[in-house]
Enzyme design. Structure first.
Site, PDB file in Angstrom:
ATOM      1  N   CYS A 233      -9.260 -28.617   6.301  1.00 57.46           N
ATOM      2  CA  CYS A 233      -7.548 -27.160   6.222  1.00 57.46           C
ATOM      3  C   CYS A 233      -8.356 -26.054   6.871  1.00 57.46           C
ATOM      4  O   CYS A 233      -7.953 -25.566   8.468  1.00 57.46           O
ATOM      5  CB  CYS A 233      -7.136 -26.690   4.494  1.00 57.46           C
ATOM      6  SG  CYS A 233      -6.613 -27.998   3.370  1.00 57.46           S
TER       7      CYS A 233
HETATM    8  N1  NAD Z   1      -6.633 -31.850   1.696  1.00 61.25           N
HETATM    9  C1  NAD Z   1      -6.406 -30.372   1.122  1.00 61.25           C
HETATM   10  O1  NAD Z   1      -6.286 -29.832   0.683  1.00 61.25           O
HETATM   11  C2  NAD Z   1      -4.892 -29.318   1.135  1.00 61.25           C
HETATM   12  C3  NAD Z   1      -4.714 -28.750   0.724  1.00 61.25           C
HETATM   13  C4  NAD Z   1      -3.211 -27.816   1.486  1.00 61.25           C
HETATM   14  C5  NAD Z   1      -2.833 -28.442   2.286  1.00 61.25           C
HETATM   15  N2  NAD Z   1      -3.382 -29.284   2.753  1.00 61.25           N
HETATM   16  C6  NAD Z   1      -2.361 -29.879   3.685  1.00 61.25           C
HETATM   17  O2  NAD Z   1      -1.157 -30.949   3.544  1.00 61.25           O
HETATM   18  C7  NAD Z   1      -1.192 -32.276   4.140  1.00 61.25           C
HETATM   19  C8  NAD Z   1      -1.537 -32.486   4.007  1.00 61.25           C
HETATM   20  O3  NAD Z   1      -3.373 -32.801   3.851  1.00 61.25           O
HETATM   21  P1  NAD Z   1      -3.820 -33.862   2.861  1.00 61.25           P
HETATM   22  O4  NAD Z   1      -4.996 -34.027   2.512  1.00 61.25           O
HETATM   23  O5  NAD Z   1      -2.875 -34.171   1.317  1.00 61.25           O
HETATM   24  O6  NAD Z   1      -4.699 -35.270   4.179  1.00 61.25           O
HETATM   25  P2  NAD Z   1      -4.652 -36.735   4.004  1.00 61.25           P
HETATM   26  O7  NAD Z   1      -4.674 -37.694   4.375  1.00 61.25           O
HETATM   27  O8  NAD Z   1      -5.336 -36.863   2.425  1.00 61.25           O
HETATM   28  O9  NAD Z   1      -3.499 -37.836   3.164  1.00 61.25           O
HETATM   29  C9  NAD Z   1      -1.871 -38.421   3.929  1.00 61.25           C
HETATM   30  C10 NAD Z   1      -1.742 -39.598   3.807  1.00 61.25           C
HETATM   31  O10 NAD Z   1      -0.314 -39.327   4.205  1.00 61.25           O
HETATM   32  C11 NAD Z   1       0.167 -40.935   4.657  1.00 61.25           C
HETATM   33  N3  NAD Z   1       1.381 -40.996   5.468  1.00 61.25           N
HETATM   34  C12 NAD Z   1       1.486 -40.189   7.061  1.00 61.25           C
HETATM   35  N4  NAD Z   1       1.673 -40.969   7.992  1.00 61.25           N
HETATM   36  C13 NAD Z   1       2.812 -41.257   6.407  1.00 61.25           C
HETATM   37  C14 NAD Z   1       4.054 -41.103   6.942  1.00 61.25           C
HETATM   38  N5  NAD Z   1       5.430 -41.319   7.971  1.00 61.25           N
HETATM   39  N6  NAD Z   1       5.365 -41.697   5.597  1.00 61.25           N
HETATM   40  C15 NAD Z   1       4.510 -41.624   4.809  1.00 61.25           C
HETATM   41  N7  NAD Z   1       2.844 -41.871   4.547  1.00 61.25           N
HETATM   42  C16 NAD Z   1       2.337 -40.620   5.397  1.00 61.25           C
HETATM   43  C17 NAD Z   1      -1.217 -41.210   5.137  1.00 61.25           C
HETATM   44  O11 NAD Z   1      -0.862 -42.849   5.207  1.00 61.25           O
HETATM   45  C18 NAD Z   1      -1.791 -40.460   4.375  1.00 61.25           C
HETATM   46  O12 NAD Z   1      -2.171 -41.415   2.795  1.00 61.25           O
HETATM   47  C19 NAD Z   1      -2.050 -31.557   5.679  1.00 61.25           C
HETATM   48  O13 NAD Z   1      -0.982 -30.658   6.402  1.00 61.25           O
HETATM   49  C20 NAD Z   1      -2.666 -30.499   5.251  1.00 61.25           C
HETATM   50  O14 NAD Z   1      -3.663 -29.275   6.337  1.00 61.25           O
HETATM   51  C21 NAD Z   1      -4.346 -30.146   2.561  1.00 61.25           C
END
Ligand code: NAD
Length: 442
Positions: A274
């Site tokens: 992030c």
């Molecule tokens: N990781 C954190 O601590 C955190 C905290 C707050 C916000 N965020 C935000 O949340 C969002 C997701 O982050 P994350 O860390 O969970 O990502 P991640 O990479 O861990 O997970 C994302 C998932 O989405 C899936 N995916 C991609 N395209 C897809 C689609 N069209 N349909 C269904 N699934 C799909 C991927 O296969 C993956 O499993 C980002 O914008 C991030 O900035 C993350």
């Protein structure tokens, strides 16, 4: 507590999507997790979490058993035509080369959802939970949804933006006990439906606002926290050069309630999925609208220098065996995205070193990036016959290492503490050479 159960689709089963889905299911909602990765889907349906987060496995298993949550491969889910009340987009929003936000996953998820709601009979609300720069939900997601579904927002479907503030390593606890819930919506009806999902979180302060404000709150929060870290790192770098222990300085200033001790830990810098990308995305957005964010640019610059501050302390590295303790960007997670240890490994490789790395959870992920380095099952194995040790993540088992461990295992006991986990004063007479960011000792 009895709640009005809702049918929820969650797109993306990563850190945010899976934790969101599992926690909603645990509160009684019926959750459909949708992902494009077949391995993840299979693992989740077997009651196992594909990511490491404390307590996530137990709650997932319980809710798979009760039938409150089920995972689907995207195409399978859409072909089944299961109607739900609300969808949360939790797909990645990585950086482009130039730091701007890459909306590829968001656009493709919006296309999928547009088609999904096209023939849906019930009023459905689409919620963007991914972190997206201000303007994305109304100017990118909305037109795709309308175009694909041939429906009109506000009349046929609703649209919200609900940023997520969970921290990896305590994601479930943070989701269940947040300090706030930000509910951005295009209209009252959408906002009210989103609020019903959060009915079990009745006592948590809510910020009901528009889409762009909700998007901006997330960036302002992450940028502030990153600024705090780069600020204390800058102070620690100065302390180091003027012979002052930065720990005393950060402790003292942290006692001022206007400052607070949190996010005042100096070291090799922030990482993770992030802060690095979000600060860069805000800088890029800001420049696109004609404003140069000088402070935020410096925050990034300081952060990118920090692993090199640690590296410099090792002096001559050529041909040396180097032990790296800690690979994840912080303890209690297996996430290595933007971890300072990546930069350190890349630099060490330029010095022709043998690298032996240890981490209790993140080895599997780091192996994908650096299959050529040696990974060990314990910190002591990693230290064995090494000339220099870099402490990169403050895992409990690393913090507990004493001078005897370094003396007995290393060829030349030089410890470079990148997280200020040891007390340099205490260790002075131990026979181990301890150096570290902010130690104030040469
Ligand atoms: N990781 C954190 O601590 C955190 C905290 C707050 C916000 N965020 C935000 O949340 C969002 C997701 O982050 P994350 O860390 O969970 O990502 P991640 O990479 O861990 O997970 C994302 C998932 O989405 C899936 N995916 C991609 N395209 C897809 C689609 N069209 N349909 C269904 N699934 C799909 C991927 O296969 C993956 O499993 C980002 O914008 C991030 O900035 C993350």
């Amino acid at each position: 507590m009895m709640i009005e159960t809702m049918k929820i689709t969650v797109l993306g089963s990563g850190y945010v999507g899976l934790v969101t889905g599992v926690c909603f299911a645990d509160k009684g909602h019926e959750v459909f997790c949708v992902d494009i990765d077949p391995e993840k889907v299979k693992t989740i349906n077997n009651g196992k979490s594909p990511i490491y987060e404390p307590t996530l496995d137990e709650i997932l298993k319980k809710n798979i058993k009760s039938g409150n949550i089920k995972a689907f491969l995207a195409n399978d889910f859409y072909s089944k035509k299961i109607d739900t009340d609300i969808s949360f987009i939790c797909v990645p929003t990585p950086s482009n080369e130039n730091g701007s936000i890459n909306l590829g996953f968001i656009k493709s998820a919006s296309l999928d959802l547009g088609n999904y709601i096209k023939n849906m009979k019930r009023y459905h609300v689409v919620v963007v939970k991914s972190t997206v720069v201000p303007g994305t939900t109304d100017s990118v997601v909305l037109p795709i949804l309308e175009e694909q579904s041939k429906k009109k927002v506000g009349e046929d479907f609703g649209l919200c933006m609900n940023p997520e503030f969970l921290r990896e390593g305590s994601a479930v606890g943070d989701f269940l006990n947040p300090d706030k819930i930000v509910l951005g919506s295009i209209d009252k009806k959408s906002g009210n439906i989103l609020e019903r999902v959060y009915e079990p979180w009745k006592k948590i302060p809510r910020i009901k606002t528009n889409l762009r404000t909700a998007e901006m709150i997330k960036y302002a929060q992450n940028s502030f926290l990153a600024t705090k870290i780069s600020f204390i790192n800058e102070i620690a770098n100065i302390c180091q050069r003027v012979g002052v222990d930065a720990k005393d300085v950060s402790y003292a200033i942290g006692l001022d309630p206007r400052i607070s001790p949190r996010f005042l830990r100096f070291g090799v810098g922030y990482g993770g999925s992030c802060f690095p990308k979000d600060v860069k995305a805000l800088i890029s957005t800001s420049e696109q609208v004609g404003y140069t964010p000088s402070l935020l640019k410096s925050v990034v610059e300081v952060n990118e220098r920090q692993p090199l501050e640690a590296l410099k302390m090792a002096e001559n590295l050529k041909g040396k065996t180097v032990s790296i303790l800690g690979l994840s960007f912080k303890p209690d997670t297996d996430d290595i995205r933007e971890s300072p240890s990546i930069k350190l490994i890349e630099e060490l490789q330029k010095h022709d070193t043998v690298i032996k790395a240890y981490d209790p959870k993140a080895v599997k992920n780091m192996k994908k990036l650096f299959p050529e380095i040696i990974y060990t099952d314990s910190p002591l194995e990693s230290l064995k016959d090494s000339d220099v040790c870099f402490v990169m993540t403050e895992w409990k088992e690393i913090k507990e290492l004493g001078p005897r461990d370094f003396l007995n295992s290393m060829r030349t006991p030089l410890v470079i503490d990148g997280r200020r986990v040891f007390n340099p004063e205490e260790k002075k007479k131990s026979g181990v050479v301890y150096k570290g960011i902010g130690y104030g000792l040469s």
